[in-house]
Design a protein around this motif. Structure first.
Motif, PDB file in Angstrom:
ATOM      1  N   LEU A 273      -4.855 -14.263  -5.699  1.00  0.00           N
ATOM      2  CA  LEU A 273      -4.174 -14.408  -4.413  1.00  0.00           C
ATOM      3  C   LEU A 273      -5.126 -14.936  -3.351  1.00  0.00           C
ATOM      4  O   LEU A 273      -6.328 -14.633  -3.362  1.00  0.00           O
ATOM      5  N   THR A 274      -4.563 -15.705  -2.420  1.00  0.00           N
ATOM      6  CA  THR A 274      -5.338 -16.128  -1.262  1.00  0.00           C
ATOM      7  C   THR A 274      -5.486 -14.933  -0.308  1.00  0.00           C
ATOM      8  O   THR A 274      -4.743 -13.949  -0.442  1.00  0.00           O
ATOM      9  N   PRO A 275      -6.433 -14.994   0.638  1.00  0.00           N
ATOM     10  CA  PRO A 275      -6.581 -13.858   1.575  1.00  0.00           C
ATOM     11  C   PRO A 275      -5.290 -13.491   2.291  1.00  0.00           C
ATOM     12  O   PRO A 275      -4.977 -12.306   2.457  1.00  0.00           O
ATOM     13  N   THR A 276      -4.514 -14.503   2.710  1.00  0.00           N
ATOM     14  CA  THR A 276      -3.245 -14.224   3.400  1.00  0.00           C
ATOM     15  C   THR A 276      -2.238 -13.584   2.457  1.00  0.00           C
ATOM     16  O   THR A 276      -1.560 -12.610   2.812  1.00  0.00           O
ATOM     17  N   GLU A 277      -2.138 -14.121   1.238  1.00  0.00           N
ATOM     18  CA  GLU A 277      -1.212 -13.558   0.246  1.00  0.00           C
ATOM     19  C   GLU A 277      -1.621 -12.132  -0.120  1.00  0.00           C
ATOM     20  O   GLU A 277      -0.768 -11.257  -0.257  1.00  0.00           O
ATOM     21  N   TYR A 278      -2.932 -11.917  -0.257  1.00  0.00           N
ATOM     22  CA  TYR A 278      -3.425 -10.580  -0.621  1.00  0.00           C
ATOM     23  C   TYR A 278      -3.087  -9.557   0.455  1.00  0.00           C
ATOM     24  O   TYR A 278      -2.638  -8.449   0.153  1.00  0.00           O
ATOM     25  N   GLU A 279      -3.275  -9.948   1.712  1.00  0.00           N
ATOM     26  CA  GLU A 279      -2.978  -9.029   2.821  1.00  0.00           C
ATOM     27  C   GLU A 279      -1.493  -8.698   2.859  1.00  0.00           C
ATOM     28  O   GLU A 279      -1.103  -7.543   3.059  1.00  0.00           O
ATOM     29  N   THR A 280      -0.642  -9.732   2.676  1.00  0.00           N
ATOM     30  CA  THR A 280       0.813  -9.509   2.664  1.00  0.00           C
ATOM     31  C   THR A 280       1.216  -8.594   1.522  1.00  0.00           C
ATOM     32  O   THR A 280       1.984  -7.645   1.695  1.00  0.00           O
ATOM     33  N   TRP A 281       0.677  -8.879   0.339  1.00  0.00           N
ATOM     34  CA  TRP A 281       1.011  -8.078  -0.847  1.00  0.00           C
ATOM     35  C   TRP A 281       0.499  -6.649  -0.704  1.00  0.00           C
ATOM     36  O   TRP A 281       1.224  -5.692  -0.982  1.00  0.00           O
ATOM     37  N   TYR A 282      -0.726  -6.496  -0.243  1.00  0.00           N
ATOM     38  CA  TYR A 282      -1.363  -5.174  -0.140  1.00  0.00           C
ATOM     39  C   TYR A 282      -0.653  -4.281   0.874  1.00  0.00           C
ATOM     40  O   TYR A 282      -0.571  -3.064   0.695  1.00  0.00           O
ATOM     41  N   CYS A 283      -0.121  -4.899   1.950  1.00  0.00           N
ATOM     42  CA  CYS A 283       0.510  -4.126   3.029  1.00  0.00           C
ATOM     43  C   CYS A 283       2.016  -3.984   2.848  1.00  0.00           C
ATOM     44  O   CYS A 283       2.701  -3.473   3.733  1.00  0.00           O
ATOM     45  N   THR A 284       2.561  -4.483   1.733  1.00  0.00           N
ATOM     46  CA  THR A 284       3.995  -4.365   1.452  1.00  0.00           C
ATOM     47  C   THR A 284       4.200  -3.373   0.316  1.00  0.00           C
ATOM     48  O   THR A 284       3.375  -3.288  -0.598  1.00  0.00           O
ATOM     49  N   ALA A 285       5.298  -2.633   0.379  1.00  0.00           N
ATOM     50  CA  ALA A 285       5.532  -1.556  -0.595  1.00  0.00           C
ATOM     51  C   ALA A 285       6.073  -2.075  -1.926  1.00  0.00           C
ATOM     52  O   ALA A 285       7.119  -1.629  -2.418  1.00  0.00           O
ATOM     53  N   TYR A 286       5.371  -3.066  -2.503  1.00  0.00           N
ATOM     54  CA  TYR A 286       5.703  -3.486  -3.857  1.00  0.00           C
ATOM     55  C   TYR A 286       5.232  -2.412  -4.835  1.00  0.00           C
ATOM     56  O   TYR A 286       4.265  -1.693  -4.574  1.00  0.00           O
ATOM     57  N   VAL A 287       5.893  -2.314  -5.993  1.00  0.00           N
ATOM     58  CA  VAL A 287       5.476  -1.355  -7.000  1.00  0.00           C
ATOM     59  C   VAL A 287       4.039  -1.637  -7.432  1.00  0.00           C
ATOM     60  O   VAL A 287       3.218  -0.730  -7.575  1.00  0.00           O
ATOM     61  N   SER A 288       3.719  -2.918  -7.617  1.00  0.00           N
ATOM     62  CA  SER A 288       2.383  -3.284  -8.085  1.00  0.00           C
ATOM     63  C   SER A 288       1.308  -2.949  -7.056  1.00  0.00           C
ATOM     64  O   SER A 288       0.213  -2.506  -7.416  1.00  0.00           O
ATOM     65  N   SER A 289       1.603  -3.141  -5.757  1.00  0.00           N
ATOM     66  CA  SER A 289       0.597  -2.841  -4.733  1.00  0.00           C
ATOM     67  C   SER A 289       0.380  -1.326  -4.603  1.00  0.00           C
ATOM     68  O   SER A 289      -0.738  -0.865  -4.369  1.00  0.00           O
ATOM     69  N   ILE A 290       1.438  -0.543  -4.779  1.00  0.00           N
ATOM     70  CA  ILE A 290       1.300   0.919  -4.736  1.00  0.00           C
ATOM     71  C   ILE A 290       0.442   1.396  -5.902  1.00  0.00           C
ATOM     72  O   ILE A 290      -0.463   2.226  -5.733  1.00  0.00           O
ATOM     73  N   CYS A 291       0.699   0.870  -7.098  1.00  0.00           N
ATOM     74  CA  CYS A 291      -0.110   1.233  -8.272  1.00  0.00           C
ATOM     75  C   CYS A 291      -1.569   0.845  -8.065  1.00  0.00           C
ATOM     76  O   CYS A 291      -2.486   1.605  -8.395  1.00  0.00           O
ATOM     77  N   TYR A 292      -1.777  -0.334  -7.512  1.00  0.00           N
ATOM     78  CA  TYR A 292      -3.136  -0.830  -7.269  1.00  0.00           C
ATOM     79  C   TYR A 292      -3.892   0.094  -6.317  1.00  0.00           C
ATOM     80  O   TYR A 292      -5.061   0.438  -6.549  1.00  0.00           O
ATOM     81  N   GLN A 293      -3.232   0.529  -5.262  1.00  0.00           N
ATOM     82  CA  GLN A 293      -3.893   1.388  -4.276  1.00  0.00           C
ATOM     83  C   GLN A 293      -4.122   2.796  -4.817  1.00  0.00           C
ATOM     84  O   GLN A 293      -5.103   3.451  -4.451  1.00  0.00           O
ATOM     85  N   ILE A 294      -3.236   3.278  -5.687  1.00  0.00           N
ATOM     86  CA  ILE A 294      -3.462   4.583  -6.315  1.00  0.00           C
ATOM     87  C   ILE A 294      -4.709   4.528  -7.179  1.00  0.00           C
ATOM     88  O   ILE A 294      -5.542   5.456  -7.183  1.00  0.00           O
ATOM     89  N   GLN A 295      -4.865   3.440  -7.938  1.00  0.00           N
ATOM     90  CA  GLN A 295      -6.045   3.289  -8.790  1.00  0.00           C
ATOM     91  C   GLN A 295      -7.322   3.164  -7.971  1.00  0.00           C
ATOM     92  O   GLN A 295      -8.401   3.554  -8.424  1.00  0.00           O
ATOM     93  N   GLU A 296      -7.198   2.621  -6.738  1.00  0.00           N
ATOM     94  CA  GLU A 296      -8.369   2.549  -5.870  1.00  0.00           C
ATOM     95  C   GLU A 296      -8.810   3.940  -5.421  1.00  0.00           C
ATOM     96  O   GLU A 296     -10.007   4.229  -5.327  1.00  0.00           O
TER      97      GLU A 296
END
Length: 230
Positions: A56-79
Motif C-alpha cells: 500500500l501507498t502511505p495514503t492507502e495505508y493510512e486509510t486502510w489502517y484507520c478504517t474498521a476493515y476486518v483485515s485492519s482490525i486483525c492486523y492491529q490485534i497482532q501488533e
C-alpha cells in the motif's frame, strides 16, 4: 448462574480469566480470544491490504489502517498481542458488513425521500410567493427589469431561506442523533465535519430544483395582464 443465549455459548462454562488460569495451572497464558466488532465491508483497498499491507501507498495505508476493515482490525490485534495470529470469522464478519450496507442503503433512501419532500415544499412555497408578488414582478418587468435579474432575486431569497432552514435542521438532526445514540448504543455519536459541506450542497441543490416551477411561471408572467388584475 445459568446463561442461556440459544447458541453454542450455552454449552460453555464461564469464569474469570485468572480463575481459569489458576485452575489449570497455566498462569499468564491464553489459548484464544474472540473479538466482536462492527466492521466495514471489504472493498478493493481491503483486499489489496489482505494480500500484502506493505504494497500500500502511505495514503492507502493510512486509510486502510484507520478504517474498521476486518483485515485492519486483525492486523492491529497482532501488533498489540505479541506472537499472536488473528483470523476473521468470515461468516460473522460478512453478516455484520451486510447489515451495515443495508443500514446505509436505508439512510440514503430516507435522505432521498426527504430531499424530494423538501423540493416539493420549496416549490409550493416559492410558487406561492411569486404569485403573491406577481404585481410587483409585473411592475419590475414593465419598467425594464429582465427575467434574469428577477430570477436571480427570487433564487437568492430562496437559497438564503434554504440555508437558514438547513442550519436549523442540522442542529435538530444532531440532537436526534445523540438521543438515538444514547438510547440504542449507550454512547454519544461524534458529529462528522464532512457532513456540513454535504448538507450545504444538498440545501442549495434542493432549493434550486424546487424553484424550477416558480421560475417557469415567472418567465410566462406578462406585465400587462398582471397589472390589470387578470
Amino acid at each position: 448462574g445459568i446463561f442461556e443465549s440459544g447458541g453454542n455459548e450455552d454449552l460453555n462454562i464461564f469464569s474469570t480469566l485468572k480463575t481459569a488460569q489458576d485452575l489449570f495451572g497455566i498462569e499468564g497464558k491464553i489459548s484464544n480470544i474472540e473479538v466482536s466488532a462492527l466492521t466495514t465491508p471489504d472493498n478493493d483497498l481491503a483486499k489489496k491490504a489482505t494480500r500484502d499491507p506493505n504494497s500500500l501507498t502511505p495514503t492507502e495505508y493510512e486509510t486502510w489502517y484507520c478504517t474498521a476493515y476486518v483485515s485492519s482490525i486483525c492486523y492491529q490485534i497482532q501488533e498489540v498481542v505479541e506472537d499472536s495470529v488473528a483470523k476473521p470469522i468470515r461468516q460473522v464478519a460478512e453478516s455484520e458488513g451486510k447489515i451495515l450496507d443495508k443500514t446505509k442503503l436505508l439512510m440514503i433512501l430516507i435522505t432521498a425521500l426527504g430531499s424530494i419532500g423538501s423540493a416539493l415544499g420549496i416549490s409550493n412555497l416559492v410558487t406561492a410567493t411569486v404569485m403573491e408578488k406577481s404585481q410587483e414582478i409585473g411592475l419590475i418587468k414593465a419598467i425594464g427589469g429582465s427575467n434574469l435579474r428577477i430570477m436571480l432575486l427570487i433564487l437568492t431569497e430562496t437559497v438564503i431561506t434554504g440555508i437558514i432552514g438547513g442550519i436549523v435542521g442540522y442542529f435538530i438532526g444532531l440532537g436526534f442523533t445523540q438521543i438515538i445514540g444514547i438510547t440504542v448504543f449507550g454512547s454519544y455519536i461524534e458529529p462528522a465535519v464532512m457532513v456540513i459541506p454535504i448538507d450545504i450542497a444538498l440545501v442549495i441543490g434542493v432549493s434550486l430544483i424546487g424553484s424550477i416551477p416558480a421560475i417557469h411561471y415567472l418567465f410566462k408572467l406578462k406585465p400587462t395582464e398582471v397589472l390589470h388584475g387578470r
